[in-house]
Design a protein around this motif. Sequence first.
Motif, PDB file in Angstrom:
ATOM      1  N   LEU A 129       6.978  10.565   2.365  1.00  0.00           N
ATOM      2  CA  LEU A 129       7.587   9.246   2.225  1.00  0.00           C
ATOM      3  C   LEU A 129       6.572   8.147   2.513  1.00  0.00           C
ATOM      4  O   LEU A 129       6.528   7.134   1.813  1.00  0.00           O
ATOM      5  N   GLY A 130       5.733   8.337   3.511  1.00  0.00           N
ATOM      6  CA  GLY A 130       4.695   7.355   3.828  1.00  0.00           C
ATOM      7  C   GLY A 130       3.697   7.188   2.701  1.00  0.00           C
ATOM      8  O   GLY A 130       3.302   6.068   2.359  1.00  0.00           O
ATOM      9  N   TYR A 131       3.281   8.292   2.077  1.00  0.00           N
ATOM     10  CA  TYR A 131       2.351   8.207   0.951  1.00  0.00           C
ATOM     11  C   TYR A 131       3.015   7.552  -0.248  1.00  0.00           C
ATOM     12  O   TYR A 131       2.390   6.757  -0.952  1.00  0.00           O
ATOM     13  N   PHE A 132       4.292   7.847  -0.478  1.00  0.00           N
ATOM     14  CA  PHE A 132       5.022   7.222  -1.566  1.00  0.00           C
ATOM     15  C   PHE A 132       5.088   5.711  -1.369  1.00  0.00           C
ATOM     16  O   PHE A 132       4.839   4.936  -2.303  1.00  0.00           O
ATOM     17  N   LEU A 133       5.391   5.271  -0.156  1.00  0.00           N
ATOM     18  CA  LEU A 133       5.435   3.833   0.116  1.00  0.00           C
ATOM     19  C   LEU A 133       4.056   3.197  -0.029  1.00  0.00           C
ATOM     20  O   LEU A 133       3.939   2.067  -0.511  1.00  0.00           O
ATOM     21  N   THR A 134       3.018   3.901   0.370  1.00  0.00           N
ATOM     22  CA  THR A 134       1.666   3.395   0.189  1.00  0.00           C
ATOM     23  C   THR A 134       1.350   3.209  -1.288  1.00  0.00           C
ATOM     24  O   THR A 134       0.765   2.196  -1.678  1.00  0.00           O
ATOM     25  N   CYS A 135       1.755   4.159  -2.117  1.00  0.00           N
ATOM     26  CA  CYS A 135       1.505   4.060  -3.554  1.00  0.00           C
ATOM     27  C   CYS A 135       2.307   2.925  -4.187  1.00  0.00           C
ATOM     28  O   CYS A 135       1.864   2.318  -5.160  1.00  0.00           O
ATOM     29  N   ARG A 143     -11.773  -1.373  -7.865  1.00  0.00           N
ATOM     30  CA  ARG A 143     -10.530  -0.703  -7.463  1.00  0.00           C
ATOM     31  C   ARG A 143     -10.250   0.479  -8.386  1.00  0.00           C
ATOM     32  O   ARG A 143     -10.555   0.447  -9.573  1.00  0.00           O
ATOM     33  N   ARG A 144      -9.660   1.508  -7.808  1.00  0.00           N
ATOM     34  CA  ARG A 144      -9.230   2.695  -8.557  1.00  0.00           C
ATOM     35  C   ARG A 144      -7.771   2.951  -8.228  1.00  0.00           C
ATOM     36  O   ARG A 144      -7.316   2.704  -7.117  1.00  0.00           O
ATOM     37  N   ILE A 145      -7.020   3.475  -9.179  1.00  0.00           N
ATOM     38  CA  ILE A 145      -5.607   3.742  -8.959  1.00  0.00           C
ATOM     39  C   ILE A 145      -5.462   5.003  -8.106  1.00  0.00           C
ATOM     40  O   ILE A 145      -6.233   5.957  -8.244  1.00  0.00           O
ATOM     41  N   ARG A 146      -4.510   4.973  -7.191  1.00  0.00           N
ATOM     42  CA  ARG A 146      -4.268   6.135  -6.323  1.00  0.00           C
ATOM     43  C   ARG A 146      -3.717   7.299  -7.141  1.00  0.00           C
ATOM     44  O   ARG A 146      -3.059   7.108  -8.157  1.00  0.00           O
ATOM     45  N   LEU A 147      -3.961   8.505  -6.682  1.00  0.00           N
ATOM     46  CA  LEU A 147      -3.522   9.702  -7.387  1.00  0.00           C
ATOM     47  C   LEU A 147      -1.998   9.750  -7.506  1.00  0.00           C
ATOM     48  O   LEU A 147      -1.459  10.047  -8.574  1.00  0.00           O
ATOM     49  N   GLY A 148      -1.295   9.420  -6.436  1.00  0.00           N
ATOM     50  CA  GLY A 148       0.168   9.433  -6.472  1.00  0.00           C
ATOM     51  C   GLY A 148       0.719   8.394  -7.428  1.00  0.00           C
ATOM     52  O   GLY A 148       1.696   8.639  -8.141  1.00  0.00           O
ATOM     53  N   ARG A 149       0.109   7.209  -7.472  1.00  0.00           N
ATOM     54  CA  ARG A 149       0.574   6.168  -8.388  1.00  0.00           C
ATOM     55  C   ARG A 149       0.272   6.558  -9.830  1.00  0.00           C
ATOM     56  O   ARG A 149       1.056   6.282 -10.736  1.00  0.00           O
ATOM     57  N   HIS A 150      -0.868   7.197 -10.054  1.00  0.00           N
ATOM     58  CA  HIS A 150      -1.215   7.667 -11.393  1.00  0.00           C
ATOM     59  C   HIS A 150      -0.193   8.693 -11.873  1.00  0.00           C
ATOM     60  O   HIS A 150       0.261   8.639 -13.019  1.00  0.00           O
ATOM     61  N   ALA A 151       0.191   9.620 -10.999  1.00  0.00           N
ATOM     62  CA  ALA A 151       1.200  10.619 -11.362  1.00  0.00           C
ATOM     63  C   ALA A 151       2.539   9.951 -11.649  1.00  0.00           C
ATOM     64  O   ALA A 151       3.232  10.317 -12.612  1.00  0.00           O
TER      65      ALA A 151
END
Length: 85
Positions: free
Chosen positions: A20-26, A62-70
């Motif tokens: 959940l924390g990584y999802f909110l970060t993305c 800047r690069r897009i995060r892996l979770g946001r890319h998915a």
Amino acid sequence: MTPTHELLAILIPAALMLTLGYFLTCVIWPFKPCRHCSGTGKRHARIVTAFRLCTRCHGTGRRIRLGRHAYNRTSHHRRRTQNRR
């Protein structure tokens, strides 16, 4: 409760909180600094002391995060399949 059940009772909520924390970060910060240029968008030329744009981030730093890319790929695929119906 056995020690295995106690361990699972701790690990499962911890894994859910991390996810959940990584999802909110993305969601809040979809981009991260480029590791190749350290977020500056510039790289030194090999021979001369001139700067060039970073080839990995195209000079944005800047690069897009892996979770946001998915997430973007999944939502694009879902929208594309819904429009076919």
